[in-house]
Design a protein around this motif. Structure first.
Motif, PDB file in Angstrom:
ATOM      1  N   VAL A  50       0.827  -1.208   0.000  1.00 36.02           N
ATOM      2  CA  VAL A  50       0.000   0.000   0.000  1.00 36.02           C
ATOM      3  C   VAL A  50       0.861   1.257   0.000  1.00 36.02           C
ATOM      4  CG1 VAL A  50      -1.737   1.332   1.273  1.00 36.02           C
ATOM      5  CG2 VAL A  50      -1.984  -1.156   1.052  1.00 36.02           C
ATOM      6  N   ALA A  51       1.880   1.312   0.826  1.00 36.53           N
ATOM      7  CA  ALA A  51       2.717   2.516   0.905  1.00 36.53           C
ATOM      8  C   ALA A  51       3.352   2.839  -0.444  1.00 36.53           C
ATOM      9  CB  ALA A  51       3.795   2.348   1.968  1.00 36.53           C
ATOM     10  N   ASP A  52       3.849   1.817  -1.146  1.00 30.33           N
ATOM     11  CA  ASP A  52       4.452   2.046  -2.458  1.00 30.33           C
ATOM     12  C   ASP A  52       3.402   2.485  -3.471  1.00 30.33           C
ATOM     13  OD1 ASP A  52       7.104   1.325  -1.700  1.00 30.33           O
ATOM     14  OD2 ASP A  52       6.527  -0.777  -1.799  1.00 30.33           O
ATOM     15  N   GLY A  53       2.203   1.921  -3.388  1.00 22.29           N
ATOM     16  CA  GLY A  53       1.127   2.305  -4.289  1.00 22.29           C
ATOM     17  C   GLY A  53       0.659   3.730  -4.076  1.00 22.29           C
ATOM     18  N   VAL A  54       0.531   4.133  -2.821  1.00 30.39           N
ATOM     19  CA  VAL A  54       0.108   5.500  -2.527  1.00 30.39           C
ATOM     20  C   VAL A  54       1.190   6.488  -2.972  1.00 30.39           C
ATOM     21  CG1 VAL A  54      -0.480   7.123  -0.673  1.00 30.39           C
ATOM     22  CG2 VAL A  54      -1.484   4.830  -0.693  1.00 30.39           C
ATOM     23  N   TYR A  55       2.453   6.123  -2.755  1.00 33.49           N
ATOM     24  CA  TYR A  55       3.546   6.972  -3.247  1.00 33.49           C
ATOM     25  C   TYR A  55       3.433   7.158  -4.762  1.00 33.49           C
ATOM     26  CZ  TYR A  55       7.893   8.145  -5.442  1.00 33.49           C
ATOM     27  OH  TYR A  55       8.815   8.725  -6.267  1.00 33.49           O
ATOM     28  N   LEU A  56       3.293   6.042  -5.494  1.00 31.29           N
ATOM     29  CA  LEU A  56       3.258   6.121  -6.954  1.00 31.29           C
ATOM     30  C   LEU A  56       2.028   6.887  -7.434  1.00 31.29           C
ATOM     31  CD1 LEU A  56       4.704   5.418  -9.544  1.00 31.29           C
ATOM     32  CD2 LEU A  56       3.553   3.184  -9.514  1.00 31.29           C
TER      33      LEU A  56
END
Length: 182
Positions: A50-56
């Protein structure tokens, strides 16, 4: 600048994790730095962190770039939030979307406080994901509520109805253009 340099074509298939997100953000950054203003991206991902997805998602939204995304296979889990960052979105007739609750890792050996902390983090990630889904689509509230408990599969026709995509349309590389696989 000629049309060929102003438009870029990319493909991405893989997980939403640090390495893949870094490659994807890097390719889009390079496109912007090279004067590309329009990117067509064939995209398929089963999700990831989730953290990587929200960043992207936030990174894509911040770029001075018109991004056209095509679901060319499956877009699942946090990859749906990433997909929603694009200004234009399409889905192959054979594509599929899937949303579900945030999953937690192994709980064996965790203290009650650590287990509660993990649960709180997962619930916060569910809230972040729901906020993006609400802002960028018209997924009905009952579907969003159901995704908190089970996997929800969304067909291409439903994706149009829910505002995930503008239309069911295949990605097609124009003759003479180059595509870069990320």
């Amino acid at each position: 600048m000629d049309e060929i340099r102003e438009t870029g074509y990319f493909g991405f298939t893989g997980p939403i994790e640090p390495a893949g997100v870094g490659r994807l953000a890097g390719a889009l950054n390079s496109a912007v730095n090279s004067g590309v203003s329009l990117v067509h991206l064939a995209f398929s991902s089963n999700g990831g962190y989730v953290a990587d997805g929200v960043y992207l998602y936030n990174h894509i939204r911040a770029l001075p770039l018109h991004l056209v995304l095509y679901n060319t296979g499956s877009v699942s889990s946090i990859a749906v939030s990433v997909f929603l960052a694009a200004q234009q979105r399409y889905c192959s007739a054979h594509g599929m979307f899937m949303i579900h609750p945030t999953t937690m890792g192994q709980s064996e050996g965790l203290t009650a406080r650590r287990l509660q902390s993990t649960l709180d983090a997962a619930l916060a990630d569910d809230d972040r994901t729901d906020n993006i889904l609400r802002e960028r689509s018209r997924i009905p509230e009952e579907v969003l509520a159901a995704r908190r408990h089970s996997e929800i599969y969304i067909s291409p026709v439903q994706a149009v109805n829910y505002g995930l995509v503008e239309a069911v349309r295949e990605f097609s590389l124009p003759k003479g253009q180059q595509i870069i696989q990320i």
